[in-house]
Write a protein that holds these residues in place. Structure first.
Motif, PDB file in Angstrom:
ATOM      1  N   SER A   1       0.794  -1.257  -0.082  1.00 51.88           N
ATOM      2  CA  SER A   1       0.054   0.003  -0.021  1.00 51.88           C
ATOM      3  C   SER A   1       0.838   1.319  -0.048  1.00 51.88           C
ATOM      4  O   SER A   1       2.076   1.135   0.790  1.00 51.88           O
ATOM      5  CB  SER A   1      -1.004   0.007   1.101  1.00 51.88           C
ATOM      6  OG  SER A   1      -1.745  -1.226   1.271  1.00 51.88           O
ATOM      7  N   LYS A   2       0.331   2.207  -0.585  1.00 57.61           N
ATOM      8  CA  LYS A   2       1.320   3.658  -0.945  1.00 57.61           C
ATOM      9  C   LYS A   2       0.635   4.472  -0.096  1.00 57.61           C
ATOM     10  O   LYS A   2      -0.534   4.960  -0.611  1.00 57.61           O
ATOM     11  CB  LYS A   2       1.433   3.561  -2.236  1.00 57.61           C
ATOM     12  CG  LYS A   2       2.053   2.668  -3.204  1.00 57.61           C
ATOM     13  CD  LYS A   2       3.329   2.349  -2.601  1.00 57.61           C
ATOM     14  CE  LYS A   2       3.748   1.095  -3.651  1.00 57.61           C
ATOM     15  NZ  LYS A   2       5.103   0.687  -3.342  1.00 57.61           N
ATOM     16  N   SER A   3       1.307   5.042   0.706  1.00 55.59           N
ATOM     17  CA  SER A   3       0.487   6.194   1.597  1.00 55.59           C
ATOM     18  C   SER A   3       0.313   7.328   0.673  1.00 55.59           C
ATOM     19  O   SER A   3      -0.729   8.015   0.901  1.00 55.59           O
ATOM     20  CB  SER A   3       1.474   6.605   2.694  1.00 55.59           C
ATOM     21  OG  SER A   3       0.775   7.682   3.390  1.00 55.59           O
ATOM     22  N   ASP A   4       1.209   7.842  -0.354  1.00 57.22           N
ATOM     23  CA  ASP A   4       0.722   9.009  -0.972  1.00 57.22           C
ATOM     24  C   ASP A   4      -0.282   8.559  -2.185  1.00 57.22           C
ATOM     25  O   ASP A   4      -0.908   9.272  -2.998  1.00 57.22           O
ATOM     26  CB  ASP A   4       2.003   9.391  -1.584  1.00 57.22           C
ATOM     27  CG  ASP A   4       2.779   8.347  -2.521  1.00 57.22           C
ATOM     28  OD1 ASP A   4       2.265   7.255  -2.568  1.00 57.22           O
ATOM     29  OD2 ASP A   4       3.621   8.799  -3.166  1.00 57.22           O
ATOM     30  N   GLN A   5      -0.668   7.497  -2.274  1.00 60.71           N
ATOM     31  CA  GLN A   5      -1.831   6.978  -3.043  1.00 60.71           C
ATOM     32  C   GLN A   5      -3.145   6.577  -2.563  1.00 60.71           C
ATOM     33  O   GLN A   5      -3.926   6.067  -2.906  1.00 60.71           O
ATOM     34  CB  GLN A   5      -1.503   5.854  -3.856  1.00 60.71           C
ATOM     35  CG  GLN A   5      -0.170   6.046  -5.110  1.00 60.71           C
ATOM     36  CD  GLN A   5       0.181   4.940  -5.749  1.00 60.71           C
ATOM     37  OE1 GLN A   5      -0.337   4.111  -5.715  1.00 60.71           O
ATOM     38  NE2 GLN A   5       1.641   5.063  -6.201  1.00 60.71           N
ATOM     39  N   SER A   6      -3.028   6.913  -1.300  1.00 58.74           N
ATOM     40  CA  SER A   6      -4.092   6.636  -0.191  1.00 58.74           C
ATOM     41  C   SER A   6      -5.623   7.211  -0.742  1.00 58.74           C
ATOM     42  O   SER A   6      -5.706   8.145  -1.376  1.00 58.74           O
ATOM     43  CB  SER A   6      -4.140   7.130   1.098  1.00 58.74           C
ATOM     44  OG  SER A   6      -5.377   6.998   1.857  1.00 58.74           O
TER      45      SER A   6
ATOM     46  N   ARG B   1       0.221   9.150  10.257  1.00 60.59           N
ATOM     47  CA  ARG B   1      -0.721   9.913  11.007  1.00 60.59           C
ATOM     48  C   ARG B   1      -2.148   8.924  11.698  1.00 60.59           C
ATOM     49  O   ARG B   1      -2.584   9.199  12.674  1.00 60.59           O
ATOM     50  CB  ARG B   1      -1.555  10.999  10.077  1.00 60.59           C
ATOM     51  CG  ARG B   1      -0.417  12.025   9.633  1.00 60.59           C
ATOM     52  CD  ARG B   1      -1.059  13.017   8.464  1.00 60.59           C
ATOM     53  NE  ARG B   1      -1.795  13.965   9.192  1.00 60.59           N
ATOM     54  CZ  ARG B   1      -2.236  15.099   8.442  1.00 60.59           C
ATOM     55  NH1 ARG B   1      -1.965  14.932   6.916  1.00 60.59           N
ATOM     56  NH2 ARG B   1      -2.804  16.042   8.828  1.00 60.59           N
ATOM     57  N   ASP B   2      -2.509   8.009  11.051  1.00 59.15           N
ATOM     58  CA  ASP B   2      -3.642   7.128  11.367  1.00 59.15           C
ATOM     59  C   ASP B   2      -3.143   6.469  12.670  1.00 59.15           C
ATOM     60  O   ASP B   2      -3.863   6.432  13.669  1.00 59.15           O
ATOM     61  CB  ASP B   2      -3.862   5.903  10.493  1.00 59.15           C
ATOM     62  CG  ASP B   2      -4.704   6.627   9.094  1.00 59.15           C
ATOM     63  OD1 ASP B   2      -5.248   7.725   9.482  1.00 59.15           O
ATOM     64  OD2 ASP B   2      -5.125   5.766   8.503  1.00 59.15           O
ATOM     65  N   ARG B   3      -1.771   5.835  12.518  1.00 59.53           N
ATOM     66  CA  ARG B   3      -1.309   5.266  13.937  1.00 59.53           C
ATOM     67  C   ARG B   3      -1.321   6.163  15.064  1.00 59.53           C
ATOM     68  O   ARG B   3      -1.665   5.772  16.110  1.00 59.53           O
ATOM     69  CB  ARG B   3       0.232   4.798  13.441  1.00 59.53           C
ATOM     70  CG  ARG B   3       0.969   3.984  14.600  1.00 59.53           C
ATOM     71  CD  ARG B   3       2.296   4.256  14.369  1.00 59.53           C
ATOM     72  NE  ARG B   3       2.847   5.610  14.257  1.00 59.53           N
ATOM     73  CZ  ARG B   3       4.054   6.024  13.711  1.00 59.53           C
ATOM     74  NH1 ARG B   3       4.765   5.082  13.139  1.00 59.53           N
ATOM     75  NH2 ARG B   3       4.258   7.490  13.764  1.00 59.53           N
TER      76      ARG B   3
ATOM     77  N   ALA C   1      -1.778  18.546   4.138  1.00 59.96           N
ATOM     78  CA  ALA C   1      -0.661  17.427   4.169  1.00 59.96           C
ATOM     79  C   ALA C   1       0.223  17.788   5.334  1.00 59.96           C
ATOM     80  O   ALA C   1       0.284  18.845   5.842  1.00 59.96           O
ATOM     81  CB  ALA C   1       0.079  17.492   3.074  1.00 59.96           C
ATOM     82  N   SER C   2       0.911  16.636   5.845  1.00 56.02           N
ATOM     83  CA  SER C   2       1.782  16.815   6.930  1.00 56.02           C
ATOM     84  C   SER C   2       3.207  16.758   6.344  1.00 56.02           C
ATOM     85  O   SER C   2       3.581  16.015   5.734  1.00 56.02           O
ATOM     86  CB  SER C   2       1.688  15.778   8.046  1.00 56.02           C
ATOM     87  OG  SER C   2       2.643  15.585   9.014  1.00 56.02           O
TER      88      SER C   2
END
Length: 396
Positions: free
Chosen positions: A9-14, A32-34, A23-24
């Motif tokens: 999974s790609k975070s930047d393709q969420s 950020r979810d964690r 954006a952080s």
């Protein structure tokens, strides 16, 4: 973080969040979810929720929080070896038990029975309710506003809920899908007929590995079994024999730790080797390919799966159904059932819960009562039982 594999999974393709955020500059979306999960009230409550042994039996037994942390550590290790997104695997692992009731599976069974006329109770769905609705920390919205990928993992880490035709599968085949699923607000369709990401699958198998190892440890601490009792048990037996042969004179607690760590290591290595081969054989080249693969790709080998099932059967008969465990199990189930019945009758719940419950009846009140009870810690449930019934169960 090292480069991930194409099928990770790609975070930047969420697929994003329900509510937009900027954006952080320092964290990925899955990081950020964690962090949102770790800082949630529901996560902190896990420290006072039963795993197998109730808190009165000793301070060194696992609770839901320590179990969750162990699952998270194992999930990160497997994800790293498979070149997956460790942060997503960790986020799913950290949130996978947020929907559990007080008193472990005993409380869940009791709440499911009480909720049977209203669609039942499912802890994965309840975890979704927690992170999308019940956590109310943020000024602009309810819930934690997690990414689609983390929500998918919470609901589907054990596999699809329906087949391609929409027919419930697995444990949902007999009772149907849990009530309230269509009321969950998410950034998009969670696609109940597909498998979740590899990261979510990693969290699921890490849960099994952690369960097996720490339940052996806790059962030995409780004196329900001895190491010798495991000599003929699949998976554990050869490891116990090996440890007793190598360290016959060391203290039993050291022998137990040797067994536990070797079991975890061998299970993790088996999953990594088997899953890498599964992924290669499936020819997946993206996270979407993983969802459409038609089967779980993060698995034990057939031999390990068979042995793990045999170990679980032994633990079920000798530990989980041991009378020393069943006495508090029966008492805790009764506590949950009594609380549910009284709240349904009078809505005598504190604060906003009572206010909301008194405004509705039937299934609507039942869902509020279930949310309230599921969020309780073991001590709080006992305090409520004391307040309402002037009695405190004796679990001994």
């Amino acid at each position: 973080m090292p480069d991930t594999a194409p099928y990770a999974s790609k975070s930047d393709q969420s697929r994003g969040r329900l509510y937009g955020t900027g954006a952080s500059p320092t964290r990925s979306e899955f990081q950020r979810d964690r962090d949102r999960i770790i800082h949630s009230t529901a996560f902190r409550r896990l420290q006072h929720k039963t795993q197998v042994f109730l808190a009165h039996e000793g301070r060194h037994f696992r609770n839901r929080l320590t179990h969750t942390l162990e699952v998270s550590q194992i999930a990160r290790s497997i994800a790293r070896a498979l070149r997956l997104d460790e942060d997503l695997a960790e986020a799913v692992a950290l949130s996978h038990d947020l929907g559990h009731t007080p008193f472990g599976h005993a409380g869940e069974r009791a709440l499911h029975r009480a909720m049977a006329p209203f669609g039942g109770f499912d802890h994965n769905l309840q975890a979704l309710r927690v992170v999308t609705l019940l956590e109310n920390r943020y000024a602009e919205h309810d819930g934690l506003n997690l990414t689609w990928e983390t929500l998918e993992g919470i609901l589907k880490h054990n596999g699809p809920l329906v087949d391609a035709a929409g027919t419930p599968v697995g444990r949902y085949l007999e009772e149907g899908l849990p009530a309230g699923l269509d009321a969950i607000l998410t950034p998009g369709d969670l696609r109940l007929d597909t498998h979740a990401s590899l990261e979510a699958q990693v969290a699921a198998v890490a849960d099994d590995i952690a369960y097996n190892a720490h339940d052996i440890d806790d059962a030995l601490r409780a004196g329900l079994v001895s190491l010798a009792d495991f000599l003929d048990v699949p998976l554990a037996g050869p490891i116990v024999a090996e440890v007793l042969d190598l360290y016959p004179q060391v203290a039993p607690k050291r022998q137990t730790h040797e067994v536990q760590r070797r079991m975890i290591t061998r299970a993790v290595e088996d999953v990594i080797t088997t899953s890498a081969a599964n992924i290669a054989a499936a020819g997946v080249a993206s996270a979407e390919d993983v969802r459409l693969a038609g089967k779980a790709l993060v698995t034990f080998s057939p031999v390990m799966a068979r042995n793990e099932k045999g170990l679980k059967a032994f633990l079920f008969s000798r530990v989980y159904r041991h009378e020393a465990v069943m006495v508090p199990v029966r008492e805790s189930e009764a506590v949950v059932e009594r609380l549910f019945a009284l709240y349904m009758e009078s809505a005598d719940m504190p604060g906003r819960w009572g206010e909301a419950g008194r405004a509705v009846h039937g299934a609507a009140r039942a869902r509020i009562v279930a949310d309230f009870i599921a969020g309780m810690t073991d001590p709080y449930a006992l305090d409520e039982h004391q307040r309402l019934f002037d009695a405190r169960p004796d679990f001994r």
